[in-house]
Enzyme design. Structure first.
Site, PDB file in Angstrom:
ATOM      1  N   GLU A 273       0.822  -1.216   0.000  1.00 25.58           N
ATOM      2  CA  GLU A 273       0.000   0.000   0.000  1.00 25.58           C
ATOM      3  C   GLU A 273       0.860   1.272   0.000  1.00 25.58           C
ATOM      4  O   GLU A 273       0.760   2.097   0.905  1.00 25.58           O
ATOM      5  CB  GLU A 273      -0.946  -0.006   1.202  1.00 25.58           C
ATOM      6  CG  GLU A 273      -1.898  -1.194   1.172  1.00 25.58           C
ATOM      7  CD  GLU A 273      -2.932  -1.173   2.278  1.00 25.58           C
ATOM      8  OE1 GLU A 273      -2.636  -0.658   3.367  1.00 25.58           O
ATOM      9  OE2 GLU A 273      -4.044  -1.677   2.025  1.00 25.58           O
TER      10      GLU A 273
ATOM     11  N   ASP B 264      -8.227  -8.905   3.977  1.00 35.09           N
ATOM     12  CA  ASP B 264      -7.885  -7.847   4.924  1.00 35.09           C
ATOM     13  C   ASP B 264      -8.943  -7.749   6.027  1.00 35.09           C
ATOM     14  O   ASP B 264      -9.784  -6.849   5.989  1.00 35.09           O
ATOM     15  CB  ASP B 264      -7.800  -6.508   4.153  1.00 35.09           C
ATOM     16  CG  ASP B 264      -7.330  -5.370   5.031  1.00 35.09           C
ATOM     17  OD1 ASP B 264      -6.847  -5.647   6.139  1.00 35.09           O
ATOM     18  OD2 ASP B 264      -7.447  -4.205   4.606  1.00 35.09           O
TER      19      ASP B 264
ATOM     20  N   GLU C 270     -12.197  -2.234  12.166  1.00 34.20           N
ATOM     21  CA  GLU C 270     -12.209  -1.518  10.897  1.00 34.20           C
ATOM     22  C   GLU C 270     -13.355  -1.961   9.986  1.00 34.20           C
ATOM     23  O   GLU C 270     -14.107  -1.125   9.485  1.00 34.20           O
ATOM     24  CB  GLU C 270     -10.866  -1.718  10.191  1.00 34.20           C
ATOM     25  CG  GLU C 270     -10.830  -1.100   8.803  1.00 34.20           C
ATOM     26  CD  GLU C 270      -9.492  -1.272   8.106  1.00 34.20           C
ATOM     27  OE1 GLU C 270      -8.560  -1.826   8.708  1.00 34.20           O
ATOM     28  OE2 GLU C 270      -9.389  -0.839   6.945  1.00 34.20           O
TER      29      GLU C 270
END
Ligand code: GCU
Length: 617
Positions: free
Chosen positions: A243, A322, A350
């Site tokens: 990323e 993820d 998240e």
């Protein structure tokens, strides 16, 4: 007793911790002096250090009292364990126990600005406005909370070390890191520092190429400087080629080569390099059907078996994507048996409701471990869910995840209900009504959340960036490589051998199980297969009907949960009651929204009417 410290399971210790100690034994004695008095426990408790031992301990009856016998850190773990058992009305006696995993890590994703990446509990406990800024009384309580469940390693800065201000090992910031290390040492906690692979270039070198002699020398010098300040530092944590973070790929080097100069520099001081494996192409073209994101980590690392130095630990997220609500285990965790690995889980919610929706993770971790039988990683790491909110975790009940993580990290296999009951008793006292209600809610929370969000292992139906709230095609045409591929005919990516072949990364028995639509577990079926909306699932329902039913049922259960909590008014501390109540109201609203958005999405693509005649848009 008055619950005055916004919970965190140790109310009998109050809200102050004695400072000024250097050893765990001193801390153990000070904590026992406070805790035993508050618990009204009078017989003498003797603390004995067993030479040569580190973390193990036992608690035995001795004439007239109790003895905690343990290693350097074990005596402190024993002291907390003893008090926590007494506080929950259990026998304090414990046979010798030592942790299954030597590193039980917590990773904070805190930036020097004070913002916490993916944090839902306020701002950083450590930093603000580009500087170290903490309340040391709070940090001592933080150390106590962590030590009470055996967490022994923390990384206080974000794996995304993005700005020069975030580099903790500079001359300016290292003395500050040292102060935090000193503060946490008597809790048996050692620090990891997240570093940037390209740091040599920020510091004047023209390259960060791991094969360049000047880069090797540079890391040796830096590591020597860091260990002079913090001799018991655990080591460094690195997110590389991931990323937009720089990594060895920039120089066409593999990850073993990339890790080597840093690992070697650390090895000279007994340090460890924790190297994350969250590597994939985040610049994908959505029209590219060859690249399948879940395949990336295995493809990058599995060929490197045997090439990493002894002091390198590969930290692997539990799933190949993820931290979605439902993913299969990452195939990388079954691979590379000769390489040290840490399982990475995410306490911060998240993708699981931002600490607004209830999501208790212990059942999921137990599931992961039982799936990994024979290939269990030796180390474990969790992304922290803590912040500077008065209650540490935003949602009061999210504290249960930190508690359960510590015990899971120590014991590997635990009795889920017993651990959960223990947390409830310590946090809310021993009211059987409260225990019943909370135990049900916590244990059902994952399935509940799953039932109204992305179905059947599909994942990714969240609003982009924030990852909260429904947006079924939020990531569909983006560069992140996470595609559902829905059209009029069906939905999902075929990852069987005749599709992307992802299943072939698993050991043969798993590959066969997942690869065949007839044997693939229902809850993962859209992770592995592309199905038509009228496909009949093992449950006997069509895919579309399954989605409608689970979503209507999920929203109904979220509302029922809010109602059930209301009945506990007066039985739990008022602030906790209000905190949870407000969140349950939001969760019920979220669940209705998810229900309508996801159902509409399936209805519009499929045209399949709900056989129960409910309204679809
Ligand atoms: C997720 C998350 C990022 C984080 C990354 C990581 O993609 O959204 O904020 O940096 O995981 O684990 O490194």
């Amino acid at each position: 007793m008055k619950y005055d410290t916004r919970l965190c399971w140790l109310p009998f210790l109050g809200d102050t911790v004695k400072a000024g100690f250097t050893t765990c034994r001193e801390m153990a004695e000070a904590e026992l002096a406070i805790g035993l008095r508050n618990l009204g426990y009078e017989p003498p408790v003797c603390v004995l250090e067993t030479p040569g031992e580190d973390e193990g301990y036992e608690i035995q009856e001795t004439p007239g009292g109790l003895t905690i016998r343990g290693g350097t850190r074990g005596v402190l773990y024993g002291a907390y364990s003893l008090m926590m058992r007494l506080a929950a009305g259990q026998s304090p006696l414990t046979a010798w126990t030592a942790p299954c995993r030597s590193l039980r890590m917590l990773n904070h994703w805190d930036n020097m600005s004070g913002a916490v990446e993916r944090g839902y509990a306020g701002r950083s406990l450590f930093f603000d406005n580009g500087k170290f800024a903490y309340d040391s009384r709070r940090l001592l309580r933080y150390g106590r909370i962590l030590a009470s469940v055996g967490i022994n390693t923390v990384c206080i800065n974000n794996v995304n070390v993005e700005t020069p201000a975030d580099q903790l090992i500079t001359d300016e910031l290292l003395p500050e890191v040292r102060k935090v290390a000193d503060l946490l040492r008597p809790f048996g906690i050692r620090l990891l520092i997240a570093i940037d692979f390209a740091l040599p270039m920020t510091c004047g070198l023209t390259t960060a190429d791991p094969l360049d002699g000047s880069v090797r020398g540079w890391w040796e010098k830096q590591v020597a400087r860091v260990y002079a300040a913090i001799p018991d530092l655990c080591g460094f944590l690195v997110k590389a080629d991931s990323e937009f973070r720089p990594g060895p790929g920039l120089y066409c080097r593999n990850h073993a080569e990339g890790a080597r100069p840093i690992a070697r520099a650390l090895a000279a001081f007994g340090g460890t390099l924790v190297w994350r494996c969250f590597v994939y192409n985040c610049q994908q073209d959505w029209r590219d059907r060859q690249t399948d994101r879940p395949k990336a980590a295995y493809e990058t690392y599995a060929p490197l078996e045997g090439l990493f130095d002894e002091n390198v630990i590969l930290q692997v997220k539990y799933g190949p994507y993820d931290f979605q609500v439902r993913e299969p285990i990452s195939p990388l965790l079954y691979a590379m048996p000769a390489t040290k690995k840490a399982l990475e889980v995410q306490l911060t919610q998240e993708y699981t409701g931002h600490q607004i929706d209830l999501y208790y993770m212990l059942p999921q971790w137990q599931e992961i471990l039982s799936d990994l039988k024979g290939a269990e990683p030796r180390y474990i790491s969790a992304v922290s869910n803590l912040g500077n909110d008065a209650n540490w975790t935003g949602h009061d009940l999210a504290q249960a995840n930190l508690f359960a993580y510590g015990l899971f990290a120590w014991y590997a296999v635990v009795d889920t209900a017993a651990v959960t009951r223990w947390w409830i008793a310590l946090t809310f006292g021993e009211d059987p009504r409260v225990e019943d209600v909370l135990l049900d809610m916590l244990l059902a929370s994952r399935e509940l959340y799953e039932s109204y969000t992305a179905p059947l292992g599909l994942g990714w139906m969240v609003n982009p960036n924030g990852h909260y709230g429904p947006s079924p095609e939020g990531y569909e045409y983006s560069a992140w490589g996470t595609y559902l591929r829905a059209d009029r005919q069906g939905i999902g990516v075929d990852r069987s051998p005749s599709g992307t072949g992802f299943v072939l990364q698993y050991p043969p028995d798993k590959a066969a199980l997942y690869g065949d639509v007839k044997t693939c577990p229902e809850e993962l079926i859209l992770f592995f297969h592309r199905l038509s909306y009228t496909h009949t699932l093992p449950s006997g329902k069509t895919l579309a009907q399954h989605v409608y039913d689970t979503h209507f049922e999920g929203a109904r259960r979220a509302e029922a949960m809010a109602e059930r909590w209301n009945a506990l008014e007066g039985r739990v501390p008022a602030e906790a009651f209000d905190n949870v109540r407000a969140r349950f109201i939001l969760q019920a609203r979220n669940a209705r929204e998810w229900r309508d958005v996801v159902n509409a999405y399936f209805y519009r693509y499929s045209g399949v009417a709900d056989e129960k005649g409910r309204v679809l848009y």
